[in-house]
Design an enzyme around this catalytic site. Structure first.
Site, PDB file in Angstrom:
ATOM      1  N   HIS A 235      25.760  15.695  -3.983  1.00 30.65           N
ATOM      2  CA  HIS A 235      24.848  15.502  -5.106  1.00 30.65           C
ATOM      3  C   HIS A 235      24.505  16.881  -5.671  1.00 30.65           C
ATOM      4  O   HIS A 235      24.672  17.895  -4.996  1.00 30.65           O
ATOM      5  CB  HIS A 235      23.612  14.733  -4.643  1.00 30.65           C
ATOM      6  CG  HIS A 235      23.912  13.281  -4.369  1.00 30.65           C
ATOM      7  ND1 HIS A 235      23.544  12.268  -5.211  1.00 30.65           N
ATOM      8  CD2 HIS A 235      24.598  12.686  -3.351  1.00 30.65           C
ATOM      9  CE1 HIS A 235      23.968  11.109  -4.726  1.00 30.65           C
ATOM     10  NE2 HIS A 235      24.613  11.338  -3.595  1.00 30.65           N
TER      11      HIS A 235
ATOM     12  N   ASN B 166      25.233  12.573  -8.278  1.00 31.45           N
ATOM     13  CA  ASN B 166      26.387  13.290  -7.721  1.00 31.45           C
ATOM     14  C   ASN B 166      26.880  14.275  -8.769  1.00 31.45           C
ATOM     15  O   ASN B 166      26.613  14.123  -9.952  1.00 31.45           O
ATOM     16  CB  ASN B 166      27.535  12.305  -7.441  1.00 31.45           C
ATOM     17  CG  ASN B 166      27.221  11.381  -6.314  1.00 31.45           C
ATOM     18  OD1 ASN B 166      26.526  10.395  -6.503  1.00 31.45           O
ATOM     19  ND2 ASN B 166      27.714  11.666  -5.146  1.00 31.45           N
TER      20      ASN B 166
ATOM     21  N   CYS C  85      20.039   8.381  -4.373  1.00 33.51           N
ATOM     22  CA  CYS C  85      19.827   7.337  -3.377  1.00 33.51           C
ATOM     23  C   CYS C  85      18.375   6.918  -3.461  1.00 33.51           C
ATOM     24  O   CYS C  85      17.480   7.757  -3.358  1.00 33.51           O
ATOM     25  CB  CYS C  85      20.162   7.856  -1.975  1.00 33.51           C
ATOM     26  SG  CYS C  85      19.782   6.644  -0.707  1.00 33.51           S
TER      27      CYS C  85
ATOM     28  N   HIS D  84      31.006  14.747  -0.406  1.00 35.16           N
ATOM     29  CA  HIS D  84      30.279  13.887  -1.348  1.00 35.16           C
ATOM     30  C   HIS D  84      28.968  14.612  -1.653  1.00 35.16           C
ATOM     31  O   HIS D  84      27.994  14.491  -0.904  1.00 35.16           O
ATOM     32  CB  HIS D  84      30.035  12.524  -0.665  1.00 35.16           C
ATOM     33  CG  HIS D  84      29.124  11.590  -1.379  1.00 35.16           C
ATOM     34  ND1 HIS D  84      29.564  10.432  -1.988  1.00 35.16           N
ATOM     35  CD2 HIS D  84      27.781  11.597  -1.565  1.00 35.16           C
ATOM     36  CE1 HIS D  84      28.536   9.780  -2.501  1.00 35.16           C
ATOM     37  NE2 HIS D  84      27.434  10.468  -2.254  1.00 35.16           N
TER      38      HIS D  84
ATOM     39  N   ARG E 205      28.770   2.712  -8.187  1.00 37.20           N
ATOM     40  CA  ARG E 205      27.937   2.354  -7.030  1.00 37.20           C
ATOM     41  C   ARG E 205      26.792   3.366  -6.858  1.00 37.20           C
ATOM     42  O   ARG E 205      25.650   3.091  -7.166  1.00 37.20           O
ATOM     43  CB  ARG E 205      28.817   2.274  -5.765  1.00 37.20           C
ATOM     44  CG  ARG E 205      28.163   1.593  -4.578  1.00 37.20           C
ATOM     45  CD  ARG E 205      27.247   2.477  -3.761  1.00 37.20           C
ATOM     46  NE  ARG E 205      27.873   3.686  -3.274  1.00 37.20           N
ATOM     47  CZ  ARG E 205      27.192   4.700  -2.750  1.00 37.20           C
ATOM     48  NH1 ARG E 205      25.885   4.637  -2.640  1.00 37.20           N
ATOM     49  NH2 ARG E 205      27.804   5.801  -2.352  1.00 37.20           N
ATOM     50  N   ASP E 206      27.128   4.585  -6.417  1.00 39.57           N
ATOM     51  CA  ASP E 206      26.070   5.575  -6.176  1.00 39.57           C
ATOM     52  C   ASP E 206      25.299   5.833  -7.466  1.00 39.57           C
ATOM     53  O   ASP E 206      24.079   6.000  -7.464  1.00 39.57           O
ATOM     54  CB  ASP E 206      26.709   6.879  -5.661  1.00 39.57           C
ATOM     55  CG  ASP E 206      25.735   7.754  -4.899  1.00 39.57           C
ATOM     56  OD1 ASP E 206      24.543   7.731  -5.225  1.00 39.57           O
ATOM     57  OD2 ASP E 206      26.158   8.473  -3.985  1.00 39.57           O
TER      58      ASP E 206
HETATM   59  P1  HMG Z   1      16.692  -5.160   7.282  1.00 39.40           P
HETATM   60  O1  HMG Z   1      15.508  -5.628   6.485  1.00 39.40           O
HETATM   61  O2  HMG Z   1      16.436  -4.347   8.514  1.00 39.40           O
HETATM   62  O3  HMG Z   1      17.695  -6.306   7.719  1.00 39.40           O
HETATM   63  O4  HMG Z   1      17.638  -4.336   6.299  1.00 39.40           O
HETATM   64  P2  HMG Z   1      17.620  -7.823   7.917  1.00 39.40           P
HETATM   65  O5  HMG Z   1      18.825  -8.184   8.705  1.00 39.40           O
HETATM   66  O6  HMG Z   1      16.262  -8.223   8.466  1.00 39.40           O
HETATM   67  O7  HMG Z   1      17.791  -8.404   6.436  1.00 39.40           O
HETATM   68  C1  HMG Z   1      16.782  -8.387   5.452  1.00 39.40           C
HETATM   69  C2  HMG Z   1      17.172  -9.347   4.345  1.00 39.40           C
HETATM   70  O8  HMG Z   1      18.365  -8.909   3.697  1.00 39.40           O
HETATM   71  C3  HMG Z   1      17.499 -10.738   4.883  1.00 39.40           C
HETATM   72  O9  HMG Z   1      17.185 -11.643   3.839  1.00 39.40           O
HETATM   73  C4  HMG Z   1      18.986 -10.701   5.071  1.00 39.40           C
HETATM   74  O10 HMG Z   1      19.586 -11.967   5.002  1.00 39.40           O
HETATM   75  C5  HMG Z   1      19.423  -9.847   3.898  1.00 39.40           C
HETATM   76  P3  HMG Z   1      15.887 -12.569   3.945  1.00 39.40           P
HETATM   77  O11 HMG Z   1      16.051 -13.371   5.197  1.00 39.40           O
HETATM   78  O12 HMG Z   1      14.695 -11.643   3.984  1.00 39.40           O
HETATM   79  O13 HMG Z   1      15.947 -13.377   2.668  1.00 39.40           O
HETATM   80  N1  HMG Z   1      20.643  -9.087   4.148  1.00 39.40           N
HETATM   81  C6  HMG Z   1      21.665  -8.994   3.273  1.00 39.40           C
HETATM   82  N2  HMG Z   1      21.844  -9.533   2.061  1.00 39.40           N
HETATM   83  C7  HMG Z   1      23.005  -9.243   1.440  1.00 39.40           C
HETATM   84  N3  HMG Z   1      23.945  -8.434   1.961  1.00 39.40           N
HETATM   85  C8  HMG Z   1      23.788  -7.874   3.167  1.00 39.40           C
HETATM   86  C9  HMG Z   1      22.601  -8.152   3.869  1.00 39.40           C
HETATM   87  N4  HMG Z   1      22.136  -7.753   5.066  1.00 39.40           N
HETATM   88  C10 HMG Z   1      20.943  -8.341   5.225  1.00 39.40           C
HETATM   89  N5  HMG Z   1      24.722  -7.065   3.667  1.00 39.40           N
HETATM   90  C11 HMG Z   1      19.808  -3.528   5.642  1.00 39.40           C
HETATM   91  C12 HMG Z   1      18.831  -3.728   6.784  1.00 39.40           C
HETATM   92  C13 HMG Z   1      20.922  -2.639   6.147  1.00 39.40           C
HETATM   93  C14 HMG Z   1      20.343  -4.887   5.192  1.00 39.40           C
HETATM   94  C15 HMG Z   1      19.043  -2.859   4.458  1.00 39.40           C
HETATM   95  O14 HMG Z   1      18.360  -1.750   4.957  1.00 39.40           O
HETATM   96  C16 HMG Z   1      19.962  -2.421   3.355  1.00 39.40           C
HETATM   97  O15 HMG Z   1      20.581  -3.254   2.689  1.00 39.40           O
HETATM   98  N6  HMG Z   1      20.045  -1.100   3.107  1.00 39.40           N
HETATM   99  C17 HMG Z   1      20.967  -0.561   2.130  1.00 39.40           C
HETATM  100  C18 HMG Z   1      20.334   0.607   1.460  1.00 39.40           C
HETATM  101  C19 HMG Z   1      21.312   1.196   0.466  1.00 39.40           C
HETATM  102  O16 HMG Z   1      22.170   0.524  -0.089  1.00 39.40           O
HETATM  103  N7  HMG Z   1      21.157   2.514   0.213  1.00 39.40           N
HETATM  104  C20 HMG Z   1      21.977   3.198  -0.731  1.00 39.40           C
HETATM  105  C21 HMG Z   1      23.399   3.345  -0.296  1.00 39.40           C
HETATM  106  S1  HMG Z   1      23.645   4.675   0.885  1.00 39.40           S
HETATM  107  C22 HMG Z   1      23.789   6.053  -0.121  1.00 39.40           C
HETATM  108  O17 HMG Z   1      23.583   6.006  -1.301  1.00 39.40           O
HETATM  109  C23 HMG Z   1      24.271   7.321   0.522  1.00 39.40           C
HETATM  110  C24 HMG Z   1      25.725   7.671   0.189  1.00 39.40           C
HETATM  111  O18 HMG Z   1      25.944   7.743  -1.211  1.00 39.40           O
HETATM  112  C25 HMG Z   1      26.044   9.022   0.824  1.00 39.40           C
HETATM  113  C26 HMG Z   1      24.987  10.077   0.484  1.00 39.40           C
HETATM  114  O19 HMG Z   1      24.912  10.507  -0.672  1.00 39.40           O
HETATM  115  O20 HMG Z   1      24.230  10.392   1.416  1.00 39.40           O
HETATM  116  C27 HMG Z   1      26.691   6.630   0.766  1.00 39.40           C
HETATM  117 MG    MG Z   2      25.434   9.521  -2.460  1.00 39.63          MG
END
Ligand code: HMG
Ligand code: MG
Length: 301
Positions: free
Chosen positions: A209, A249, A240, A207, A15-16
């Protein structure tokens, strides 16, 4: 000093790791990666995320990966969920558990999930209520716990505040994430100390990096405090897409090598793990960043 006797490694490479690759990795390679990791002894693994495919196209095939992966008893197959829609996808895919995620940095949270920290916590209420109803355990991540790409300093108190709120929402683990790998050992201990004042030490995970090459030292600093929940990523994959400058990581091989040397049990077979690191790295067309994977390469056959 009270090192744990045993730790639980949460493998986040599929995933990450793969969320940050420029090239799309096909589902069959992801499935093979996950299965090889489990065969190496990994018992907790993030297989992907149910986030918007517009935001992170690399994870758009998580349902397919979950449908195809051979599941083993005793292994937790987890996915990351940003909202109720993601939760529905997770349940439909048969995930054993989910991870919700917020941050100690307002700007990062906005860039990563398009809402404030307070809004993200609100958004997770229906997710956690549904998970409780369905009996699905959830852990929670606090990004930017040791620093942010956008602010000068993140106060340990700000990390503790979000950690406590997520713990009060029922998360069984609060994973403190050094998203951009800037932490150092004493800083790590200060942040853990601040968080351990508001939630039990046993539920704190780490966690980290490895952007600045400090992650192993920081894990050691956490282990010294008795922390036993560690995330790591095979071959040191990761980053990310919404945290500029974040590299992978810490490599799981490097962590397992250190743990083996300290007599701390992880249940992971280093040789199999290193082979897996080379499997995915060969696919990606580059050597693993892990020193251990490179050092042990010649001894594999
Ligand atoms: P948004 O644009 O504010 O939300 O995004 P929205 O509700 O307006 O949705 C936008 C579009 O996405 C829409 O589609 C929704 O239907 C769809 P459209 O109408 O434009 O065709 N949608 C989805 N589709 C599939 N699955 C869903 C979903 N939700 C909405 N769950 C949102 C808000 C949260 C969705 C967006 O910002 C997002 O997906 N962000 C995720 C970013 C991400 O994955 N980042 C990396 C992971 S975090 C990380 O790596 C950190 C971690 O490792 C810890 C660390 O190291 O810090 C965990
Ligand atoms: Mg991470």
């Amino acid at each position: 000093m009270a090192y744990p006797r045993k730790v639980r490694i949460f493998e986040v490479g599929a995933r990450d790791g793969l969320q940050n690759e420029k090239q799309m990795v096909p589902a069959d390679i992801k499935v093979e990666l996950i299965e090889r990791l489990v065969e190496a002894g990994v018992t907790a693994i993030e297989t992907g995320s149910f986030v918007s495919p517009k935001w992170v196209p690399q994870m758009a095939d998580t349902a397919d990966v979950m449908a195809r992966v051979t599941r083993y008893d005793g292994v937790t197959y987890a996915v990351l969920t940003p909202n109720a829609r993601g939760y529905e996808g997770a349940v439909a895919s048969g995930a054993d558990e989910i991870e919700i995620f917020s941050a100690a940095s307002e700007i990062f949270n906005q860039k990563n999930i398009n809402c404030s920290i307070a809004e993200s916590l609100e958004r997770f209420i229906p997710v956690t209520e549904a998970a409780k109803r369905d009996g699905i355990p959830y852990r929670a991540s606090v990004s930017c716990a040791l620093g942010s790409p956008f602010e000068e300093e993140i106060a340990p108190a700000a990390v503790a505040d979000v950690a406590k709120k997520l713990y009060d929402m029922g998360a069984y683990e609060i994973s403190l994430a050094d998203t951009i790998g800037v932490g150092t050992p004493i800083r790590t201990q200060r942040v853990i100390e601040a968080v351990a004042k508001v939630i039990p030490l046993e539920v704190i995970g780490v966690h980290f990096h490895d952007t600045y090459g400090q992650a192993l030292a920081n894990y050691h600093a956490a282990l010294e405090m008795g922390i036993s929940k560690l995330d790591s990523s095979v071959a040191g994959l990761g980053g990310c897409p919404y945290a500029p400058g974040a590299t992978g990581n810490v490599a799981t091989e490097d962590v397992v090598y250190m743990l083996d040397g300290m007599g701390i049990e992880s249940g992971i077979n280093l040789t199999r793990l290193v082979k897996t690191a080379w499997f995915i790295s060969d696919y990606l067309g580059r050597a693993p960043v892990s020193s251990v994977a490179r050092a042990l390469k010649e001894k594999l056959n």
